[in-house]
Scaffold this motif. Structure first.
Motif, PDB file in Angstrom:
ATOM      1  N   PRO A 135       0.824  -1.220   0.000  1.00 43.59           N
ATOM      2  CA  PRO A 135       0.000   0.000   0.000  1.00 43.59           C
ATOM      3  C   PRO A 135       0.855   1.265   0.000  1.00 43.59           C
ATOM      4  O   PRO A 135       1.781   1.406   0.797  1.00 43.59           O
ATOM      5  CB  PRO A 135      -0.799  -0.131   1.303  1.00 43.59           C
ATOM      6  CG  PRO A 135      -0.834  -1.595   1.594  1.00 43.59           C
ATOM      7  CD  PRO A 135       0.467  -2.140   1.098  1.00 43.59           C
ATOM      8  N   GLY A 136       0.527   2.174  -0.904  1.00 45.88           N
ATOM      9  CA  GLY A 136       1.209   3.466  -0.963  1.00 45.88           C
ATOM     10  C   GLY A 136       2.552   3.450  -1.658  1.00 45.88           C
ATOM     11  O   GLY A 136       3.213   4.496  -1.728  1.00 45.88           O
ATOM     12  N   ALA A 137       2.972   2.292  -2.199  1.00 48.23           N
ATOM     13  CA  ALA A 137       4.288   2.224  -2.830  1.00 48.23           C
ATOM     14  C   ALA A 137       4.380   3.118  -4.058  1.00 48.23           C
ATOM     15  O   ALA A 137       5.381   3.810  -4.261  1.00 48.23           O
ATOM     16  CB  ALA A 137       4.607   0.773  -3.203  1.00 48.23           C
ATOM     17  N   ASP A 138       3.337   3.116  -4.870  1.00 48.94           N
ATOM     18  CA  ASP A 138       3.359   3.966  -6.070  1.00 48.94           C
ATOM     19  C   ASP A 138       3.303   5.443  -5.716  1.00 48.94           C
ATOM     20  O   ASP A 138       3.921   6.280  -6.396  1.00 48.94           O
ATOM     21  CB  ASP A 138       2.181   3.607  -6.973  1.00 48.94           C
ATOM     22  CG  ASP A 138       2.293   2.191  -7.536  1.00 48.94           C
ATOM     23  OD1 ASP A 138       3.440   1.709  -7.670  1.00 48.94           O
ATOM     24  OD2 ASP A 138       1.246   1.570  -7.824  1.00 48.94           O
ATOM     25  N   ALA A 139       2.603   5.777  -4.648  1.00 44.43           N
ATOM     26  CA  ALA A 139       2.443   7.183  -4.276  1.00 44.43           C
ATOM     27  C   ALA A 139       3.739   7.807  -3.780  1.00 44.43           C
ATOM     28  O   ALA A 139       3.981   9.002  -3.985  1.00 44.43           O
ATOM     29  CB  ALA A 139       1.358   7.311  -3.204  1.00 44.43           C
TER      30      ALA A 139
END
Length: 323
Positions: A135-139
Motif C-alpha cells: 500500500p502506498g508504494a506507487d504514491a
C-alpha cells in the motif's frame, strides 16, 4: 544510474536470492536442534521444486503447486526420519542418499513426463507467484531515498519472500517462547532427561523433521514457481549445502542464520551484476570467479568458524532408551 539506486537494486536482488536459503536454513535448524542431522535439504529442495512446477503446470495454480511441494518434502522428511530415528541409521548417509535419489529421480520423471531433458514447461503468468505492491508504494515512489527504499526494496516481492523473512521471528518465538520449542531443544541436548520426564524423544524428533520438511518445501516451491518459471535439472545448485553452512555459521539460531543467508544472497546477487564489469587495476572480472564467490565464502566461513560453533550435544546420535 546513481550509486544509491544501484545499492537499492542490489539489496532488492539480495532479498530474492536469500529467500530460499533462509527457509532451508530454518528447516535445517528445526531438525538439528532436535538432534537429527539433515543433509538432505538439497534433495528435498529439488523434490519440492519439481513437484511445485509439475502441479502448477497441470492445474495452473501456484497454491496447489506449493501444497504439492510441501507434501513431497514432508514425505521425504518422514523417510529420513524412518531411517535415522526409527531404525537409528547413519544420518549423514541417509541425507546424502536422499540428495542423490532426488537428483536422479526428478530428471528421470521430468524426461518421462515432458521429454524436455529433465525440464518442465514454462509456467503461465497465473501459475506463478507474482510480485505484490505494498500500500502506498506507487504514491511515494518519487520521494527521495525513503520512496526508493519502500517502493523498490520493500515492495514488489512475491508473497514467499515476505513469508521467509517473517518465518525468522516466528521460528525464534517457537523455539524460545513455547513449550514445544523448549522440548525440542531439550531433546537435542539431553534426550535421556526428556525421556525420563515422560516426553517421547522419537515423537519430538519426528515433529522436528516434519517442521523441517514444511519449511524446505516452501523453499523448493519458491525456486520453480516464484523466482523461476519452471523446473530445471539440479536447479538448486548447492543451495541446500549453503543453507546448512549458514545455519552452522549462525550457531543454530534463527536471526544469525538469517544474516548469514543474506550475506550469501548478497554475494549471489553481486555476482550477477559483476559479470563483465571492469575493475581498476584488475580488468574485467572473470565470470567463473564471480559465480564461485558464494561457494568460496562457504568454505572460508566453515574453515574459520566451524570450530567455534557448538552444535546440540546429541546431534547425530541415535537415541537408545536405557532399560
Amino acid at each position: 544510474m546513481d550509486n544509491f539506486q544501484m545499492i537499492v537494486l542490489l539489496l532488492d536482488a539480495t532479498m530474492r536470492t536469500s529467500t530460499p536459503l533462509i527457509l532451508a536454513a530454518l528447516a535445517g535448524m528445526f531438525s538439528e536442534r532436535a538432534g537429527t542431522i539433515n543433509l538432505a535439504l538439497e534433495g528435498m529442495m529439488l523434490g519440492g521444486a519439481f513437484s511445485a512446477a509439475c502441479v502448477a503446470y497441470y492445474t495452473n495454480s501456484h497454491w496447489l503447486g506449493l501444497g504439492a511441494a510441501v507434501l513431497t518434502t514432508m514425505a521425504l522428511s518422514l523417510l529420513h526420519g524412518f531411517a535415522c530415528i526409527t531404525h537409528k541409521g547413519n544420518q549423514v548417509v541417509s541425507g546424502m542418499a536422499i540428495n542423490i535419489l532426488m537428483s536422479g529421480l526428478t530428471a528421470l520423471v521430468g524426461i518421462a513426463l515432458f521429454a524436455q531433458g529433465g525440464k518442465t514447461p514454462a509456467l503461465d503468468h497465473s501459475a506463478r507467484f507474482q510480485p505484490i505492491t505494498l500500500p502506498g508504494a506507487d504514491a511515494v515512489a518519487n520521494v527521495p531515498i525513503l520512496g526508493s527504499l519502500y517502493s523498490e526494496l520493500l515492495s514488489g516481492h512475491n508473497i514467499l519472500v515476505y513469508v521467509a523473512f517473517l518465518a525468522v521471528p516466528a521460528s525464534w518465538w517457537v523455539l524460545y517462547r513455547t513449550r514445544f520449542g523448549l522440548r525440542l531443544r531439550a531433546v537435542g541436548e539431553n534426550p535421556g532427561a526428556v525421556d525420563t520426564a515422560g516426553i517421547s524423544v522419537v515423537g519430538m524428533r519426528y515433529k522436528s523433521v516434519l517442521c523441517s520438511g514444511f519449511l524446505v518445501g516452501i523453499s523448493g516451491a519458491y525456486l520453480s514457481t516464484a523466482q523461476g518459471a519452471s523446473f530445471l535439472s539440479d536447479m538448486t545448485a548447492g543451495k541446500g549445502y549453503i543453507a546448512l553452512a549458514a545455519m552452522v555459521f549462525g550457531k543454530w539460531r534463527p536471526f544469525p542464520a538469517m544474516f548469514a543467508c543474506i550475506l550469501f544472497g548478497f554475494l549471489d546477487a553481486a555476482a550477477t551484476r559483476l559479470q563483465g564489469v571492469i575493475l581498476p587495476g584488475i580488468g574485467e572480472v572473470p565470470v567463473q570467479l564471480v559465480q564461485a564467490l558464494p561457494y568460496i565464502l562457504t568454505v572460508i566461513l566453515l574453515a574459520g568458524f566451524i570450530g567455534r560453533a557448538v552444535a546440540p550435544k546429541s546431534l547425530g546420535r541415535p537415541y537408545v532408551k536405557e532399560r
